[in-house]
Design an enzyme around this catalytic site. Structure first.
Site, PDB file in Angstrom:
ATOM      1  N   GLN A 111      -9.965   9.037  -4.721  1.00  0.00           N
ATOM      2  CA  GLN A 111      -9.711   9.363  -3.381  1.00  0.00           C
ATOM      3  C   GLN A 111     -11.069  10.254  -2.959  1.00  0.00           C
ATOM      4  O   GLN A 111     -11.298  10.352  -1.747  1.00  0.00           O
ATOM      5  CB  GLN A 111      -8.503  10.671  -3.457  1.00  0.00           C
ATOM      6  CG  GLN A 111      -8.181  11.647  -2.456  1.00  0.00           C
ATOM      7  CD  GLN A 111      -7.610  10.974  -1.131  1.00  0.00           C
ATOM      8  OE1 GLN A 111      -6.225  10.906  -1.334  1.00  0.00           O
ATOM      9  NE2 GLN A 111      -8.438  10.759  -0.103  1.00  0.00           N
ATOM     10  N   GLU A 126     -11.002   3.972   7.793  1.00  0.00           N
ATOM     11  CA  GLU A 126      -9.640   4.702   8.226  1.00  0.00           C
ATOM     12  C   GLU A 126     -10.383   5.844   8.899  1.00  0.00           C
ATOM     13  O   GLU A 126     -10.231   7.052   8.665  1.00  0.00           O
ATOM     14  CB  GLU A 126      -8.983   5.212   7.205  1.00  0.00           C
ATOM     15  CG  GLU A 126      -7.640   5.676   7.598  1.00  0.00           C
ATOM     16  CD  GLU A 126      -6.687   6.214   6.630  1.00  0.00           C
ATOM     17  OE1 GLU A 126      -7.141   6.238   5.191  1.00  0.00           O
ATOM     18  OE2 GLU A 126      -5.689   6.322   6.952  1.00  0.00           O
ATOM     19  N   HIS A 172       0.860  -1.293  -0.103  1.00  0.00           N
ATOM     20  CA  HIS A 172      -0.025  -0.099   0.073  1.00  0.00           C
ATOM     21  C   HIS A 172       0.803   1.317   0.000  1.00  0.00           C
ATOM     22  O   HIS A 172       1.264   1.580   1.046  1.00  0.00           O
ATOM     23  CB  HIS A 172      -0.894   0.014   1.401  1.00  0.00           C
ATOM     24  CG  HIS A 172      -1.848   0.959   1.397  1.00  0.00           C
ATOM     25  ND1 HIS A 172      -3.344   1.067   1.220  1.00  0.00           N
ATOM     26  CD2 HIS A 172      -1.688   2.403   1.322  1.00  0.00           C
ATOM     27  CE1 HIS A 172      -3.853   2.175   1.279  1.00  0.00           C
ATOM     28  NE2 HIS A 172      -2.928   3.105   1.493  1.00  0.00           N
ATOM     29  N   ASP A 200       3.094   2.574   3.727  1.00  0.00           N
ATOM     30  CA  ASP A 200       2.181   3.713   3.229  1.00  0.00           C
ATOM     31  C   ASP A 200       3.091   4.889   2.856  1.00  0.00           C
ATOM     32  O   ASP A 200       4.027   4.890   2.460  1.00  0.00           O
ATOM     33  CB  ASP A 200       1.198   3.824   4.183  1.00  0.00           C
ATOM     34  CG  ASP A 200      -0.178   4.674   3.574  1.00  0.00           C
ATOM     35  OD1 ASP A 200      -0.093   4.808   2.388  1.00  0.00           O
ATOM     36  OD2 ASP A 200      -1.216   4.370   4.332  1.00  0.00           O
ATOM     37  N   HIS A 218       1.512   5.074  -2.061  1.00  0.00           N
ATOM     38  CA  HIS A 218       1.033   6.191  -2.941  1.00  0.00           C
ATOM     39  C   HIS A 218       2.127   6.825  -3.811  1.00  0.00           C
ATOM     40  O   HIS A 218       2.741   7.590  -3.425  1.00  0.00           O
ATOM     41  CB  HIS A 218       0.138   7.238  -2.246  1.00  0.00           C
ATOM     42  CG  HIS A 218      -1.028   6.639  -1.380  1.00  0.00           C
ATOM     43  ND1 HIS A 218      -2.199   7.131  -1.745  1.00  0.00           N
ATOM     44  CD2 HIS A 218      -1.113   5.948  -0.224  1.00  0.00           C
ATOM     45  CE1 HIS A 218      -3.200   6.469  -0.613  1.00  0.00           C
ATOM     46  NE2 HIS A 218      -2.123   5.946   0.279  1.00  0.00           N
TER      47      HIS A 218
HETATM   48 ZN   LIG Z   1      -2.744   5.284   1.955  1.00  0.00          ZN
END
Ligand SMILES: [Zn+2]
Length: 444
Positions: A155, A216, A60, A312, A62
């Site tokens: 997103q 989250e 995971h 992350d 970005h």
């Molecule tokens: Zn993330």
């Protein structure tokens, strides 16, 4: 008749008991393992007892937002809301060159730390899909060195931002491997479920995986993990589904958590926990006592669920820190999940290796099972100057060598700290790598 190996890596330490073996490599794969005596090889590396581990997996990351912290402004509140606001501004100025330079820089960090498999999240909110196009091109270019899965990540939501469904379809046509959803950010509980239905349906039709940004939040009422598990069963996608974050599970009441853990287990989905970012992101709105902001890693593992840890973000509007070293995530996980027992530290290494590989559905391409490198598998492994799993989590060193398909793709020289004056003068390995006396670290 002796085999001629392309390379023999001699004296790798295969476990904590101290035994060593040689690895014979032919055509990038493991041709033999054991005592290879005077077998001939075009090239030989003497590992001198370095600890052999599987390559790390980062399930995971970005690659589009990476290394943008402070550009154009810093997230001073540290909240997800401010992070999303800053990123919404920043993403308007994305260019291919900008994304490429940052993603490449991040991949250098990852490969140096031994990560050979990554699942990238790419925000598809930009109508031109600039970041997606760039990361897809990078994926193709780096194939053979590092294996990248690309996730089309909405997103701003799918129901709240209807154009994102069409963009996810377009992303799949362009070659994305998976789709996503952010149900807890949709306007209502029902919209959240609807967004999951859209993502799962798209995956079922296209063969993509589903990687959900799930619960989250510190809101105990956020119950999308059960929906993910139920849809994984209903659609038959099962292990092709991962639920990332799952922070709300930290706040579920015990009877409900047990129900969900059983459902998650039977659905076959994986949980991806992100202890670094969530340790600073969660609990922001709590009065004391503050929540720890981490999903129930230990209890999910105990329930038989596949749990992977992710590093992350690396220096983004959402998280200003980060190194790219998965051992940092394991280290944070050891603290936040109360996993400091020796077997627990070992299982944390499992969450950044085989646990990640299972979450990414790597199958035989990963080449490791139950801590054993298989004959015929890609010769992809790490060699560490460390005693054992506990020592890895404690010291968080970079591997001395990273092997990808039989080639050394990264090498880190040991750092040295020199103490001067005061009666302690000596040259020793860098402070974090300083080892305790061996007997204290061995199993009884
Ligand atoms: Zn993330």
């Amino acid at each position: 008749m002796t085999t001629l190996y392309d390379m023999i890596v001699r004296h790798v330490r295969t476990g904590e008991a101290g035994g060593t073996a040689d690895i014979g490599i032919v055509d990038g794969t493991v041709a033999a393992m054991g005592a290879l005596g005077d077998a001939a090889a075009a090239e030989t590396l003497d590992a001198g007892g370095l600890l052999l581990t599987p390559p790390f997996v980062e399930p995971h990351v970005h690659l589009d937002t990476v290394l943008t912290a402070g550009d154009p402004t810093w997230n001073e509140s540290g909240t997800l809301a401010e992070g999303i606001r800053i990123w919404s501004d920043r993403k308007r100025s994305l260019t291919e060159a900008d994304v490429l330079a940052r993603a490449e820089a991040a991949l250098r960090l990852y490969v140096g730390y031994g990560v050979l498999h990554l699942r990238a999240m790419v925000d598809i909110g930009d109508p031109a899909l600039t970041a997606l196009r760039t990361v897809l091109a990078l994926r193709s270019r780096l194939r053979g060195l590092v294996d990248i899965q690309v996730t089309a990540f909405p997103q701003d939501g799918i129901v709240a931002c209807p154009a994102n469904a069409a963009r996810m379809e377009e992303a799949l046509r362009m070659g994305a491997d998976g789709v996503s959803a952010v149900p807890h950010l949709e306007r209502t509980r029902e919209d959240g479920i609807q967004s999951l239905r859209i993502a799962f349906d798209m995956a079922r039709r296209s063969g993509a995986y589903v990687h959900v940004f799930c619960d989250e939040t510190d809101d105990a009422g956020s119950r999308y993990l059960e929906v993910c598990a139920a849809l994984a069963l209903e659609t038959g996608l099962g292990p092709r589904v991962t639920a990332a974050h799952a922070n709300a599970a930290a706040y579920y009441n015990e009877p409900y958590f047990r129900k969900v853990a059983g459902l998650v287990r039977s659905s076959g989905i994986s949980i991806v926990a992100c202890p670094l970012i969530n340790s600073v992101m969660q609990g922001r709105y709590d009065a004391y006592p503050k929540g720890r902001g981490i999903t129930r890693i230990k209890e999910l593992l105990d329930a038989g669920v596949n749990v992977a840890l992710a590093h992350d973000d690396i220096r983004t509007p959402f998280y200003p820190l980060g190194t790219g070293n998965p051992l940092d995530a394991a280290h944070m996980g050891a603290h936040l999940a109360h996993m400091s027992g020796r077997a627990e530290l070992r299982s944390l290494i499992g969450t950044i290796t085989e646990g990640g590989a299972a979450a990414m559905n790597l199958g035989d391409a990963y080449g490791w099972r139950a801590g054993v490198l298989k004959i015929g598998a890609p010769a992809s492994f790490l060699l560490f100057d460390a005693e054992d799993a506990a020592d890895l989590v404690r010291g968080r060193p970079a591997p001395r060598y990273v092997f990808s398909a039989g080639r050394i793709v990264a090498e880190t020289l040991p750092a040295v700290t020199r103490l001067r004056g005061g009666g302690l003068e000596a040259a020793s390995p860098a402070l974090r790598e300083t080892k305790l006396p061996v007997p204290a670290l061995r199993e009884p």
